[in-house]
Design an enzyme around this catalytic site. Structure first.
Site, PDB file in Angstrom:
ATOM      1  N   SER A   1       0.848  -1.195   0.000  1.00 52.36           N
ATOM      2  CA  SER A   1       0.000   0.000   0.000  1.00 52.36           C
ATOM      3  C   SER A   1       0.875   1.233   0.000  1.00 52.36           C
ATOM      4  CB  SER A   1      -0.898   0.015   1.240  1.00 52.36           C
ATOM      5  OG  SER A   1      -1.563   1.256   1.372  1.00 52.36           O
TER       6      SER A   1
ATOM      7  N   TYR B   1      -2.488  -0.443  10.539  1.00 51.66           N
ATOM      8  CA  TYR B   1      -2.521  -0.797   9.115  1.00 51.66           C
ATOM      9  C   TYR B   1      -1.241  -0.345   8.420  1.00 51.66           C
ATOM     10  CZ  TYR B   1      -4.168  -0.964   4.252  1.00 51.66           C
ATOM     11  OH  TYR B   1      -4.303  -1.232   2.911  1.00 51.66           O
TER      12      TYR B   1
END
Length: 679
Positions: free
Chosen positions: A556, A569
């Site tokens: 990501s 995250y």
């Protein structure tokens, strides 16, 4: 009967015959019908032959798979036939007999159908018929079984002369309903489609009944207790342990996909004393050995032998097989023969475990296994009533390296970029994983759709196609045992794994002070720990195969960009990002490339966003959840929303042929987020 009615009747008969494996094998045999059509030039009637074309399958035959020829032209070829030494030239002549512009290419068996004086003709490869055809005293057995209703034709390579031979028998023996072709199969005929089909089934069933009533009880010899089948669970564990090695060996000359069979037919054959002798004789029917090669590789150790000993022995036997195949080629090749296509086995038999078959794609591998099951049935029948005696090795070579077969190979379409590769995609049931699985399959890969949601994974696999293309496995990437089971499922489905996409993920968006240990652990368990476990399991398979491979992490931009309320995250994604570098450095020795993709928020179709992450992030940015994709797009340089298909395209770019020398890198797929630029 009109042309349309004749063709419809032929297709219906073909589909019925081809649907029953007792009648013929996949893509084996051909059927035909004669009738009257309209000459498009004169508008007058013309006699036509409709016959299954080259490469088709009776069970699924459609009108597009038929070749349509003018009978007057086809029969005129008899007067210009130059003899058996030049009969291959006749196949090219069939093209000048074609009627119309569409349809399939005429096969080598076209003469058989056109020259036999019957309105309808079937040529089939039933196990029972080939058993008589390959028996040492097959001619006498055919006479005993059928009397004068079925004639015997000695072995002759398929072609124009064989068509002439069968036509002559039809004329000489008007009471005959068909023939047994030595070493090959059967041909039947009739004045109507129904009569032809009935005669074909009569020959097949009569032969089967004759073998059943006249055959000895144990045609494969005494049972070998040490070679008895393992219990199913142990058998499948053993198969999964051996398959990557076998696939790597079978891919020495060119990459192959595998298929595993542990049917009772195979296991019983391998548990009997005569299986080494019979396997060494090889198959006989041309359709069989063109798929299975002249003979299989047979392991000579019991299934309880230590795995290390079995692996070492398989390597020895593989080298011996390659040496023997090269010698076979050298014994029979002429200056005009095509180059040797490859010396690796297509069939590997492991007593107590089963059969491993290989091909350029899953269907080819599966069909090769089905053909060897046919061959086992043929051996059983021939040994039951006589002695199995296939056609000579020299004849097998003439067909295997026939210029007509070489021309058929040249007509095959170019393989897709990921042909022969097996992809394992985690989180494949939705979003990026789903899009990636679909894209990889479209580029030629066999795909294992892995997801904790078994229903979603199965839906994606079924949307891609049948089990020759995609299968679903149930996996929780936080569970080491379930990962091992899923990887075994992938190996048993396709022979191994070449390409892993670590995509499974979730996210919980909270400020640091609200983030619990459980929040932290669950995200790291799924993404950091889960990716590590999947990569480790896959790398073991890839190393055993010795065929290289790819591991791609769907990381990501958050592994680089420090966004708000995102500590667990972002940290897990940063962990994944560095795993890419660490594993690239370590696995390069095996030819395994490790790369990553850094998407921006992919909202549409995302399981993560639908599961609450979208609402959380929308709240952080003060926008409506339904506007989140547009919000993300507006903060990028390109002002474009990132979709699952864009990430899937990046995955394909990384694992395709154009970046073969790239490892340890990340590709941003974020439409341009300056704060996430790699540096």
């Amino acid at each position: 009967m009109t042309e349309k009615e004749t063709v419809a009747e032929l297709l219906a008969r073909s589909n019925r015959l081809g649907a029953d494996p007792r009648n013929t094998n996949y893509a084996g045999g051909n059927t035909s019908a004669k009738g009257t059509g309209i000459d498009p030039v004169t508008g007058g009637p013309v006699e036509l032959l409709w016959v299954k074309g080259s490469g088709g399958d009776l069970g699924t035959l459609t009108e597009a798979g038929l070749a349509s020829l003018r009978l007057d032209r086809l029969r005129s070829l008899v007067s210009v036939y130059p003899g058996v030494d030049r009969e291959d030239e006749m196949v090219a002549a069939f093209d000048f007999c074609l009627h119309g512009r569409a349809g399939a290419a005429p096969s080598i068996d076209t003469a058989m159908h056109g020259l036999v004086d019957a309105a309808h003709v079937d040529h089939l490869h039933p196990d029972s018929g080939i058993a008589l055809a390959t028996a040492a005293n097959g001619e006498a057995l055919t006479k005993e079984c059928f009397g004068d209703r079925v004639a015997w034709v000695p072995w002759r390579r398929p072609g124009f002369q064989l068509g002439l031979d069968i036509a002559a028998i039809r004329t000489k023996h008007p009471q005959a309903i068909g023939v047994v072709l030595g070493g090959h199969g059967i041909t039947a005929w009739g004045d109507s489609s129904a009569e032809c089909e009935a005669n074909s089934l009569d020959i097949i069933r009569t032969a089967a009944a004759f073998i059943e009533s006249h055959g000895r009880a144990e045609p494969f010899g005494a049972a070998l207790p040490d070679f008895a089948p393992l219990p199913q669970t142990r058998r499948h564990e053993r198969a999964a342990a051996l398959f990557p090695l076998l696939r790597g060996l079978a891919s020495t000359d060119r990459a192959q996909v595998g298929h595993y069979t542990d049917s009772d037919v195979v296991l019983e054959f391998l548990s009997r004393a005569e299986h080494p002798r019979l396997a060494a004789l090889g198959t006989s029917c041309p359709d069989h050995f063109l798929r299975t090669k002249v003979r299989p590789l047979v392991l000579d150790l019991p299934p309880t032998a230590p795995l290390a000993d079995v692996s070492a022995r398989l390597r020895e036997l593989h080298q011996a097989y390659r040496d023997e195949y090269a010698a076979y080629y050298d014994r029979h090749a002429t200056p005009d023969s095509p180059a040797m296509r490859g010396a690796d086995p297509a069939i590997v038999l492991v007593p107590g475990v089963g059969m491993f078959s290989f091909g350029a794609n899953k269907q080819t591998a599966r069909v090769a296994g089905e053909f060897y099951v046919n061959a086992i049935n043929v051996m059983r029948g021939a040994e039951a009533v006589s002695e199995y005696r296939p056609i000579p090795e020299s004849e097998k070579f003439r067909i295997e390296y026939w210029e007509l077969e070489e021309a058929k190979l040249r007509r095959m379409p170019k393989p897709k970029p990921l042909a022969t590769r097996v992809a394992f995609v985690t989180g494949g049931g939705s979003g990026i994983g789903r899009a990636t699985a679909i894209r990889l399959a479209a580029e030629g890969a066999c795909v294992v759709v892995a997801d904790r949601d078994a229903v979603a994974a199965r839906a994606v696999a079924e949307s891609i196609g049948g089990t020759d293309t995609a299968v679903a496995v149930d996996v929780d990437v936080t569970d080491e045992a379930r990962i091992a089971a899923a990887m075994r499922g992938a190996v048993l489905a396709f022979g191994g794994v070449d390409l892993v996409v670590n995509n499974a993920g979730l996210s919980i968006s909270k400020p640091l002070l609200d983030t619990t240990v459980q929040d932290w652990d669950v995200q790291h368990d799924v993404m950091a720990r889960g990716s590590f476990l999947v990569a480790r399991a896959a790398a073991g398979v890839m190393a055993e195969q010795g065929m290289g491979g790819d591991i791609v992490y769907i990381a990501s931009k958050n592994g680089v960009f420090a966004g708000p309320n995102n500590v667990a995250y972002g940290a897990a994604k940063a962990d994944q990002a560095h795993q890419v570098r660490l594993l690239a450095a370590e696995l390069g020795q095996y030819g395994i490339r490790v790369n990553g993709v850094n998407p921006d928020g992919v909202v549409r179709g995302s399981g993560i966003f639908a599961g609450g992450w979208g609402a959380q992030r929308a709240a952080v940015y003060g926008v409506k959840e339904e506007d989140l994709g547009a919000f993300y797009a507006q903060r990028t340089l390109l002002k474009r929303e990132v979709l699952p298909e864009h990430v899937a395209a990046a995955v394909f770019t990384l694992v395709g042929p154009d970046l073969s020398h790239t490892t340890g890198t990340h590709i941003p797929v974020d439409a341009g987020v300056a704060a996430a630029f790699l540096r």
